[in-house]
Structures are given as structure tokens and as C-alpha cells.
Design an enzyme around this catalytic site. Structure first.
Site, PDB file in Angstrom:
ATOM      1  N   GLY A  44       0.947  -1.244  -0.096  1.00  0.00           N
ATOM      2  CA  GLY A  44       0.047  -0.030  -0.037  1.00  0.00           C
ATOM      3  C   GLY A  44       0.998   1.470  -0.047  1.00  0.00           C
ATOM      4  O   GLY A  44       1.246   1.849   1.048  1.00  0.00           O
ATOM      5  N   LYS A 112      -6.846   1.637   2.041  1.00  0.00           N
ATOM      6  CA  LYS A 112      -8.129   2.247   2.454  1.00  0.00           C
ATOM      7  C   LYS A 112      -8.796   1.264   3.296  1.00  0.00           C
ATOM      8  O   LYS A 112      -9.015   0.284   3.059  1.00  0.00           O
ATOM      9  CB  LYS A 112      -9.046   2.935   1.423  1.00  0.00           C
ATOM     10  CG  LYS A 112     -10.139   3.374   1.659  1.00  0.00           C
ATOM     11  CD  LYS A 112     -10.926   4.056   0.533  1.00  0.00           C
ATOM     12  CE  LYS A 112     -12.135   4.679   0.779  1.00  0.00           C
ATOM     13  NZ  LYS A 112     -12.944   5.276  -0.556  1.00  0.00           N
ATOM     14  N   ASN A 139      -6.688   3.394   9.437  1.00  0.00           N
ATOM     15  CA  ASN A 139      -7.815   3.648  10.232  1.00  0.00           C
ATOM     16  C   ASN A 139      -9.216   2.985  10.112  1.00  0.00           C
ATOM     17  O   ASN A 139      -9.989   3.150   9.507  1.00  0.00           O
ATOM     18  CB  ASN A 139      -8.541   5.235  10.030  1.00  0.00           C
ATOM     19  CG  ASN A 139      -7.173   6.372  10.365  1.00  0.00           C
ATOM     20  OD1 ASN A 139      -6.952   6.030  11.536  1.00  0.00           O
ATOM     21  ND2 ASN A 139      -7.347   7.487   9.656  1.00  0.00           N
ATOM     22  N   SER A 165      -0.670   7.537  13.674  1.00  0.00           N
ATOM     23  CA  SER A 165      -0.943   9.209  13.776  1.00  0.00           C
ATOM     24  C   SER A 165       0.245  10.028  13.356  1.00  0.00           C
ATOM     25  O   SER A 165       1.406   9.542  14.065  1.00  0.00           O
ATOM     26  CB  SER A 165      -1.469   9.509  15.002  1.00  0.00           C
ATOM     27  OG  SER A 165      -1.824  10.963  15.106  1.00  0.00           O
ATOM     28  N   GLY A 166      -0.126  10.915  12.652  1.00  0.00           N
ATOM     29  CA  GLY A 166       1.085  12.111  12.436  1.00  0.00           C
ATOM     30  C   GLY A 166       0.945  12.492  11.174  1.00  0.00           C
ATOM     31  O   GLY A 166       1.890  13.369  10.800  1.00  0.00           O
ATOM     32  N   LYS A 220      -7.008   4.589  18.414  1.00  0.00           N
ATOM     33  CA  LYS A 220      -6.682   5.663  17.127  1.00  0.00           C
ATOM     34  C   LYS A 220      -8.053   6.440  16.840  1.00  0.00           C
ATOM     35  O   LYS A 220      -8.061   7.368  16.503  1.00  0.00           O
ATOM     36  CB  LYS A 220      -6.161   4.886  16.158  1.00  0.00           C
ATOM     37  CG  LYS A 220      -5.912   5.733  14.893  1.00  0.00           C
ATOM     38  CD  LYS A 220      -5.068   6.973  15.218  1.00  0.00           C
ATOM     39  CE  LYS A 220      -4.477   7.543  13.821  1.00  0.00           C
ATOM     40  NZ  LYS A 220      -5.373   8.006  13.031  1.00  0.00           N
ATOM     41  N   HIS A 223      -8.461   8.807  19.469  1.00  0.00           N
ATOM     42  CA  HIS A 223      -7.479   9.828  19.289  1.00  0.00           C
ATOM     43  C   HIS A 223      -8.066  11.040  18.373  1.00  0.00           C
ATOM     44  O   HIS A 223      -7.831  12.152  18.371  1.00  0.00           O
ATOM     45  CB  HIS A 223      -6.469   9.057  18.645  1.00  0.00           C
ATOM     46  CG  HIS A 223      -5.248   9.954  18.302  1.00  0.00           C
ATOM     47  ND1 HIS A 223      -5.389  10.711  17.067  1.00  0.00           N
ATOM     48  CD2 HIS A 223      -4.207  10.665  18.449  1.00  0.00           C
ATOM     49  CE1 HIS A 223      -4.370  11.443  16.440  1.00  0.00           C
ATOM     50  NE2 HIS A 223      -3.661  11.637  17.663  1.00  0.00           N
ATOM     51  N   ASN A 224      -8.522  10.273  17.218  1.00  0.00           N
ATOM     52  CA  ASN A 224      -9.183  11.194  16.119  1.00  0.00           C
ATOM     53  C   ASN A 224     -10.193  12.057  16.624  1.00  0.00           C
ATOM     54  O   ASN A 224     -10.552  13.385  15.991  1.00  0.00           O
ATOM     55  CB  ASN A 224      -9.376  10.361  14.769  1.00  0.00           C
ATOM     56  CG  ASN A 224      -8.330   9.831  14.191  1.00  0.00           C
ATOM     57  OD1 ASN A 224      -7.178  10.202  14.732  1.00  0.00           O
ATOM     58  ND2 ASN A 224      -8.458   9.508  12.821  1.00  0.00           N
ATOM     59  N   GLU A 227      -9.031  14.855  18.362  1.00  0.00           N
ATOM     60  CA  GLU A 227      -8.308  15.752  17.357  1.00  0.00           C
ATOM     61  C   GLU A 227      -9.558  16.647  16.712  1.00  0.00           C
ATOM     62  O   GLU A 227      -9.495  17.854  16.499  1.00  0.00           O
ATOM     63  CB  GLU A 227      -7.789  15.001  16.236  1.00  0.00           C
ATOM     64  CG  GLU A 227      -7.128  15.715  15.247  1.00  0.00           C
ATOM     65  CD  GLU A 227      -6.616  14.651  14.070  1.00  0.00           C
ATOM     66  OE1 GLU A 227      -7.231  14.898  12.814  1.00  0.00           O
ATOM     67  OE2 GLU A 227      -5.920  13.835  14.538  1.00  0.00           O
TER      68      GLU A 227
END
Length: 514
Positions: A44, A112, A139, A165-166, A220, A223-224, A227
Site C-alpha cells: 500500500g 483504505k 484507520n 498518527s502523525g 486511534k 484519538h481522532n 483531534e
């Protein structure tokens, strides 16, 4: 230039020196698959995948790469050559790709979420052997990860769902990594992840084994969600300063730069300051003013809010940020509505600009505490439901670097959970409780000022309402429950006598009125 991938014998003739004997390899021509020189593989190769592969290679781990669109393979290998002759080997077919990886094989997927993940797994699993491992770095919805882990286990394969993440920069130079699933699989690549992850001087690599099942993807996801809340609160601070305080972009740049030197020090505050400094290269003025006020999203914020509802966890700040994105998407409707509701909604009262800047700073910080508290409570509730035994302080530690929400503030959160791992809510940690109390006057002033000037602050308002509801020992919920019992006989509890009660409210009320 000749084709990147040719026959094994041809590749053998063209290979200059093996990485086992020398660091100099013509990376455009990978060794024959039977040589299995790669420590790990990555499938990917969109920008995130390319950057993570180059990061892994730069840390000294030879890596094989594969992509269904073969031009991406060539592009990645060429980048590896340009960026320092990094040990990246490209393959155009999945069999050669898998066979080039040392056993037990580990392949990271960065594709994806959804059906493409299942398709990639099917392609790879056809060539993997018992004991090999697949790591999904996308994700993904956590239940899909758990389904796939079970399916892979039946085939003798190990599986990890790893939040990354980042963004593009983090993937290349050091992300925050949240792997969950098979502990055995994590141990396969722990040495790689510890070097690839962002490095924070006082707390180490921003990676840890999160827990069982889909815990890595779930963490995660939240976390988003946090965010989303963080970005919305910053946008509201900007709106109040600009719409009420009349600050220019130059002044906003200075304010956010100054804020980034104190308790609000973070990646999002830093990039916000940068955004206000960028001039429009296709016209006059600043670029931020030319950006369409319509926020996109990919789904993790919505998932977070849905999970909060499923778990009966209040997350009004995160929910407000999601609603704000929905409303932003109604651009055409809003334009028409602005014509209907014309008028001056401002109070037209003089504003002390310096005091407003300080009040907004305090309101932003207090609101952030509430947003993070909500996110942590979602994680805690799911951990209890699933038996994951997640360490909230450790999560705060690995978010200190690499990820989008990285902030000095997270060190305070880690210490709060280190002091009390069973903390009911971040708000009641003694240090955070005092900080909120010290800032609540400014917080209320900003929300009221915004309301009086017709400026919406859904995130700050929701955070303040969350705080005011949580801190009260009695809420008007008694009336709501009485209403439920009135029309639906749902019963109620009393504050003075144990037990469950039902009252014939309608009959009593009618008798009183007759």
C-alpha cells in the site's frame, strides 16, 4: 531505464552486492525472492505508505514494498535511492514480495479501510505461511480488526491492528503508533516500532502494545475524535478573536505563536500560527481567507460519537465538533439563510483586545481539558466492556510526540493517571480541577461575549455545559424522569427512600384540578 522487476536470474546478474555483505545495493533491482533479504514488508504505497517504508528503511531495517498499481512501487524505490540509497526493495507481484521477507514474515498494510483491506489480506495470505503476521496500519473500524484477527488465527496467521498518527510528516520522521491484537505479533516487530516511532526525550518512543483485539484501532479512533474537538475549539478561539476582537491575520499569527510557548504548546497551535502567516500566491491577502469554509471528514469522528452513545458516555465537545462539520457542509443553505436573517448581531460594546486574548486563551485551555476528559472516558468505558485493561496514562505518553494531538498538555494527563489510575474523570484530578476553577471566569466571559455578538462557539459552550453539569450534585434530571414516569410508567427512584416507584401522575393531577 530498464523495468524495475524482471526475472529472478536477470535480477541476480544485475544485483551489485548483497546487503548481507555490503551496504551498497542497486535498489532499483531487488534480489531474487528466494534470498529473503527484507526484515519486513509493506503493501500500500500511497504517500503514508511510502513515507513509513522509507522511515523503516532509514532506521536500518531492509524492507520490501508492493502495490497493486506498480508505478507506485517504482516511485517508492526511486525515492529510497534519492533519499540516501535506503534498503527498499520493490516487487510487482505479491508472491515475490512475500517470499522476499525473512521468516517469520511481517507485512504492514496501509490501504483504505473496508473492502480494500479484505482484498489485500486475501492477496497476501495466499502466499503467507503459518506463523507469519499481517499488520493493518489504516484507520479501520475496530470490529473489522477483531473479525480479521479471528479469521487469520484459523489460518495459522497472526494479526495486528495498528493506529498510525502523525500524517505524512509523522510517517516519514516518526509517528505515534498504537498496535493492538496479537501480543506475539507485536513482539515480532517491537524492535522496529521502537525505532520508527517518534522519540520524546523525557518519555521515550511513542509506541506501546495497546492491548487485545481491536484496541489499537479503537484508541486511534478516539484519538481522532479528540483531534476533532481540539481543532473545533481552536477554530472557535480564532472566530472570537477575529469577529469580536477584530484581530488581523498578522495579529492572530503573533497570538498563536505566543500561545505555543506556554501551556497550549502543541502541534495544532503551531500549525495554526503558520497558517495565519501564509500569503495568497494567486491573489492579494492571506490564503486562509480564501479557503472555503467547508470541513471534510473521513469517518473516525463520527465513529467516536457513535461509540460514545453506545457506551452511554457524555462527549458533548466531540459531538459539537462533528455537528459543526455537518453544518459547515451546508454552505449553500447557509448563504441563503444569511440573506433571511440579516441584521447586526453584535453588541457593539468596546472590547479590550489584550484582555480578550488572555480570556480566550484560558477558555481554550479549560475547554481542552473537558474534550480530553471525554475522550479518555470513552476509552475507559470500552476497555471495561471488552476487558482490554488499557493504561490511560500510557496512552497519553505515546501521544506526546508524532501524532496530530501531540502537546505538552499530555504530560499533565499522564501524570494525572499515574497519580490515580482509577481516576473517575480527568476533571477531578486535583491539578486539573484547580486549573479549571482558576479559568472558569474567563471561560464564561468568552462564551457570553460570543453569544452576545452572534458568534457560535459550540465546542466551548458544550465544554462549559459539561463542566457545569458534572460539578453539580443535583440536576433537573428529576423532572425528566418524572415526565417519563407520567407518560410511560418508566418508574423512578427517590432520594429519601430506597426502591423503584411509579405514580399515577395523570389521575392525581386531574383530581387536584377538579
Amino acid at each position: 531505464m530498464p523495468s524495475l522487476v524482471t526475472s529472478a536470474s536477470d535480477l541476480g546478474r544485475r544485483l551489485l552486492r548483497s546487503p548481507a555483505t555490503s551496504g551498497a545495493v542497486d535498489l532499483l533491482f531487488p534480489p531474487p525472492a528466494e534470498m529473503a533479504v527484507a526484515r519486513i514488508g509493506l503493501a500500500g504505497l500511497a504517500v503514508m505508505g511510502q513515507n513509513l517504508a522509507l522511515n523503516i528503511a532509514e532506521k536500518g531495517f531492509p524492507i520490501s514494498v508492493y502495490n497493486r498499481t506498480t508505478s507506485k512501487v517504482d516511485e517508492t524505490v526511486q525515492r529510497a535511492k534519492i533519499e540516501g540509497n535506503l534498503p527498499v526493495y520493490g516487487y510487482h507481484d505479491p508472491a515475490s514480495f512475500v517470499n522476499s521477507i525473512q521468516k517469520p514474515r511481517v507485512v504492514i498494510m496501509l490501504v483504505k479501510a473496508g473492502a480494500p483491506v479484505d482484498q489485500t489480506i486475501a492477496t497476501l495470505a495466499a502466499h503467507l505461511e503459518q506463523g507469519d503476521c499481517i499488520v493493518d496500519g489504516g484507520n479501520e473500524w475496530y470490529e473489522n480488526t477483531e473479525r480479521r484477527e479471528k479469521a487469520m488465527e484459523e489460518r495459522g496467521l497472526l494479526y495486528l491492528g495498528m493506529g498510525v498518527s502523525g500524517g505524512e510528516e509523522g510517517a516519514r520522521n516518526g509517528p505515534s503508533l498504537m498496535p493492538g491484537g496479537s501480543l506475539e505479533a507485536y513482539k515480532y516487530i517491537e524492535d522496529i516500532l521502537l525505532k520508527v516511532a517518534a522519540q520524546v526525550p523525557d518519555s521515550g518512543p511513542c509506541v506501546t502494545y495497546i492491548g487485545k483485539g481491536g484496541s489499537g484501532n479503537f484508541v486511534k479512533m478516539v484519538h481522532n475524535g479528540i483531534e476533532y474537538g481540539d481543532m473545533q475549539l481552536i477554530a472557535e478561539a480564532y472566530d472570537v478573536l477575529k469577529s469580536v476582537g477584530k484581530l488581523t491575520n498578522s495579529e492572530l499569527q503573533q497570538v498563536f505563536s505566543e500561545w505555543n510557548k506556554g501551556e497550549l504548546l502543541s502541534f495544532l497551535i503551531e500549525i495554526t500560527a503558520d497558517i495565519f502567516s501564509i500569503k495568497d500566491d494567486q491573489g492579494e491577502g492571506y490564503l486562509v481567507d480564501k479557503v472555503l469554509d467547508k470541513t471534510g471528514m473521513k469517518g473516525t469522528g463520527k465513529w467516536t460519537v457513535q461509540q460514545a452513545a453506545e457506551l452511554s458516555v457524555a462527549a458533548p465537545t466531540i459531538e459539537a465538533s462533528l455537528d459543526s462539520r455537518f453544518l459547515s457542509g451546508l454552505k449553500d443553505e447557509r448563504v441563503e439563510a444569511s440573506k433571511v436573517f440579516q441584521g447586526d448581531f453584535s453588541s457593539n460594546l468596546p472590547v479590550d483586545k489584550a484582555q480578550l486574548i488572555e480570556d480566550v486563551r484560558q477558555a481554550l485551555y479549560a475547554s481542552k481539558i473537558c474534550s480530553y476528559a471525554q475522550g479518555m472516558n470513552i476509552i475507559k468505558a470500552k476497555s471495561m466492556e471488552k476487558g482490554w485493561s488499557l493504561n490511560l496514562g500510557e496512552l497519553a505518553r505515546i501521544w506526546k510526540g508524532g501524532c496530530i494531538i501531540r502537546a505538552i498538555f499530555l504530560d499533565r494527563i499522564k501524570k494525572a493517571y499515574d497519580r490515580n489510575s482509577d481516576l473517575a474523570n480527568l476533571l477531578v484530578d486535583p491539578e486539573f480541577a484547580q486549573e479549571i476553577m482558576d479559568r472558569q471566569e474567563a471561560w464564561r466571559m468568552v462564551v457570553c461575549l460570543a453569544i452576545n455578538n452572534g458568534v457560535s462557539t459550540p465546542g466551548m459552550s458544550a465544554s462549559l455545559a459539561y463542566f457545569d453539569s458534572y460539578r453539580r450534585d443535583r440536576l433537573p434530571a428529576n423532572l425528566v424522569q418524572a415526565q417519563r414516569d407520567y407518560f410511560g410508567a418508566h418508574t423512578y427512584e427517590r432520594v429519601d427512600i430506597p426502591g423503584s416507584y411509579h405514580t399515577e401522575w395523570f389521575k392525581i393531577a386531574r383530581n387536584l384540578n377538579n
